[in-house]
Design a protein around this motif. Sequence first.
Motif, PDB file in Angstrom:
ATOM      1  N   ILE A  19      40.359  66.813  52.123  1.00 11.11           N
ATOM      2  CA  ILE A  19      40.898  67.624  53.221  1.00 11.11           C
ATOM      3  C   ILE A  19      40.973  66.770  54.487  1.00 11.11           C
ATOM      4  CG2 ILE A  19      40.602  69.729  54.613  1.00 11.11           C
ATOM      5  CD1 ILE A  19      41.231  70.246  51.618  1.00 11.11           C
ATOM      6  N   ILE A  20      42.204  66.399  54.841  1.00 10.90           N
ATOM      7  CA  ILE A  20      42.440  65.562  56.017  1.00 10.90           C
ATOM      8  C   ILE A  20      42.870  66.496  57.151  1.00 10.90           C
ATOM      9  CG2 ILE A  20      43.708  63.542  56.900  1.00 10.90           C
ATOM     10  CD1 ILE A  20      41.936  63.068  54.347  1.00 10.90           C
ATOM     11  N   THR A  21      42.251  66.327  58.296  1.00 10.41           N
ATOM     12  CA  THR A  21      42.480  67.286  59.389  1.00 10.41           C
ATOM     13  C   THR A  21      42.914  66.587  60.678  1.00 10.41           C
ATOM     14  OG1 THR A  21      40.261  67.161  60.364  1.00 10.41           O
ATOM     15  CG2 THR A  21      40.527  68.622  58.465  1.00 10.41           C
ATOM     16  N   ASP A  22      43.277  67.388  61.662  1.00 10.88           N
ATOM     17  CA  ASP A  22      43.486  66.854  63.008  1.00 10.88           C
ATOM     18  C   ASP A  22      42.104  66.542  63.604  1.00 10.88           C
ATOM     19  OD1 ASP A  22      42.376  69.282  63.784  1.00 10.88           O
ATOM     20  OD2 ASP A  22      44.255  70.132  64.511  1.00 10.88           O
ATOM     21  N   ALA A  51      36.521  72.762  64.924  1.00 13.05           N
ATOM     22  CA  ALA A  51      37.506  73.786  64.540  1.00 13.05           C
ATOM     23  C   ALA A  51      38.795  73.094  64.116  1.00 13.05           C
ATOM     24  CB  ALA A  51      37.774  74.731  65.698  1.00 13.05           C
ATOM     25  N   ALA A  52      38.658  72.145  63.196  1.00 10.91           N
ATOM     26  CA  ALA A  52      39.797  71.303  62.823  1.00 10.91           C
ATOM     27  C   ALA A  52      40.786  72.059  61.942  1.00 10.91           C
ATOM     28  CB  ALA A  52      39.288  70.058  62.102  1.00 10.91           C
ATOM     29  N   SER A  53      42.056  71.656  62.038  1.00  8.05           N
ATOM     30  CA  SER A  53      43.080  72.222  61.155  1.00  8.05           C
ATOM     31  C   SER A  53      43.517  71.160  60.159  1.00  8.05           C
ATOM     32  CB  SER A  53      44.316  72.637  61.955  1.00  8.05           C
ATOM     33  OG  SER A  53      43.962  73.572  62.921  1.00  8.05           O
ATOM     34  N   PRO A  54      43.633  71.555  58.891  1.00  7.44           N
ATOM     35  CA  PRO A  54      44.052  70.602  57.867  1.00  7.44           C
ATOM     36  C   PRO A  54      45.494  70.140  58.078  1.00  7.44           C
ATOM     37  CG  PRO A  54      43.110  72.589  56.884  1.00  7.44           C
ATOM     38  CD  PRO A  54      43.295  72.875  58.338  1.00  7.44           C
ATOM     39  N   LEU A  55      45.741  68.875  57.779  1.00  5.68           N
ATOM     40  CA  LEU A  55      47.105  68.348  57.766  1.00  5.68           C
ATOM     41  C   LEU A  55      47.573  68.471  56.321  1.00  5.68           C
ATOM     42  CD1 LEU A  55      46.345  65.113  59.842  1.00  5.68           C
ATOM     43  CD2 LEU A  55      47.207  67.325  60.684  1.00  5.68           C
ATOM     44  N   LEU A  56      48.602  69.316  56.123  1.00  6.37           N
ATOM     45  CA  LEU A  56      48.893  69.712  54.741  1.00  6.37           C
ATOM     46  C   LEU A  56      49.406  68.603  53.847  1.00  6.37           C
ATOM     47  CD1 LEU A  56      50.050  73.400  54.890  1.00  6.37           C
ATOM     48  CD2 LEU A  56      47.858  72.418  54.202  1.00  6.37           C
ATOM     49  N   SER A  57      50.331  67.787  54.337  1.00  6.84           N
ATOM     50  CA  SER A  57      50.887  66.837  53.375  1.00  6.84           C
ATOM     51  C   SER A  57      49.868  65.763  53.012  1.00  6.84           C
ATOM     52  CB  SER A  57      52.230  66.282  53.845  1.00  6.84           C
ATOM     53  OG  SER A  57      52.018  65.307  54.822  1.00  6.84           O
ATOM     54  N   GLU A  58      49.107  65.291  54.025  1.00  6.86           N
ATOM     55  CA  GLU A  58      48.047  64.309  53.728  1.00  6.86           C
ATOM     56  C   GLU A  58      47.004  64.906  52.769  1.00  6.86           C
ATOM     57  OE1 GLU A  58      49.309  64.892  56.657  1.00  6.86           O
ATOM     58  OE2 GLU A  58      49.398  63.077  57.907  1.00  6.86           O
TER      59      GLU A  58
END
Length: 390
Positions: free
Chosen positions: A153-156, A161-168
């Motif tokens: 799970i790669i996030t900002d 309170a990070a949001s996942p970066l979907l394509s990564e």
Amino acid sequence: MAIVMKFGGTSVADAAAIENVARIVAPEQKSAPVVVVSAMSGVTDSLLNATTIAATGDAQRAFTSLENVFKRHEAAARELLSDPRREEFLKQLSSAADQISRELELFAQKPSERKALQDAVVSFGEILSSTLLAAVLNERDIKARQVDTRRCIITDDEHTAASPLLSESSTQTQNELLPVIEDGIVPVLGGFIGATTKGRTTTLGRGGSDYTAALIGALIGASEIQIWTDVSGVLTADPRVVPHAQTIERLSYSEAAELAYFGAKVLHPKTIQPAIENSIPVRICNSRVPGAPGTLVGPEAETSPRTIKAIAHKTGVTVIQITSARMLGAYGFLRALFEIFDRHRTAVDVVTTSEVSVSLSLDEASALPAIVAELEQLGTVNVKKGQAII
Ligand code: ASP
Ligand code: MG
């Protein structure tokens, strides 16, 4: 096709609970399970509390406050594992303790880095629970491997309170998990945690493990996401109020969202968004009653005429009524009214209107005095606190 099985903190609270998880996973091996696990119950709170102590500058006291956290992991490992696995886990535990101690030192010294360091400290709850659970599954002859969620799970870099970066995350999760699944090995991942593209540890916000489970399920195209908890799915009413409340067999996503919002604390709608977007059913199961079907939440649910599926309630609600003859036949009134709530960043829950009045409910009423002062320019305002929504 794989399934995701997520176990919450109470399901891994101690040796007996973890043993039970192994019993639940064993018969599912044929369904290619991916296991997502929370920290042992209370551990995230303890780690957060340690960072609060470290913020006072006393990193030593912060670290000693965690003694019980380490003891609980050690006790569970001693009970469930035999050597060499036990020895191996105890080594991992002591290296985790060393790292936490160093992070707490940094926390005390570098106020500007605190959010990132908090994530680093808190992540050990899930790192340890997943490491321990994978070892226990292997001990019980279930081939399992702990996979570091931070590689999936790669996030900002919005720490805490990070949001996942979907394509990564999609590429990474598939690369990390699919080969393991294909080898017939059960991947075991900690929920809640991720990493930035630069590899710094992040967390997705409190209670984030359900979100991790839904996300992983969506990224690998799972056929079902199971959320294992300590209640029997979604009930027809709050069992503390209605002791004979029953499990609801099926709910649609939107029914579950409404219920969650109005008090059924089982599933937060935001957390299952990735499942909803991919139409993956989410089953809520009770780890104390593994054979029971629980509640299946999916794209559709049958409706039975003249029945009510569930009754939920929420207390501590503030109701505001605004009455004004100016509303009659006028336009723009509601806009003016809602703009007031907008300006004070206050969410409105339920709204009813008649020709000359509007009633609405608020959950969060900290801006109430300021809101009421402005509303009074529109009409007569009547505020009732301590109300409930049923
Ligand atoms: N351990 C984290 C928390 O307590 C995440 C979770 O349990 O879902 O918030
Ligand atoms: Mg939870």
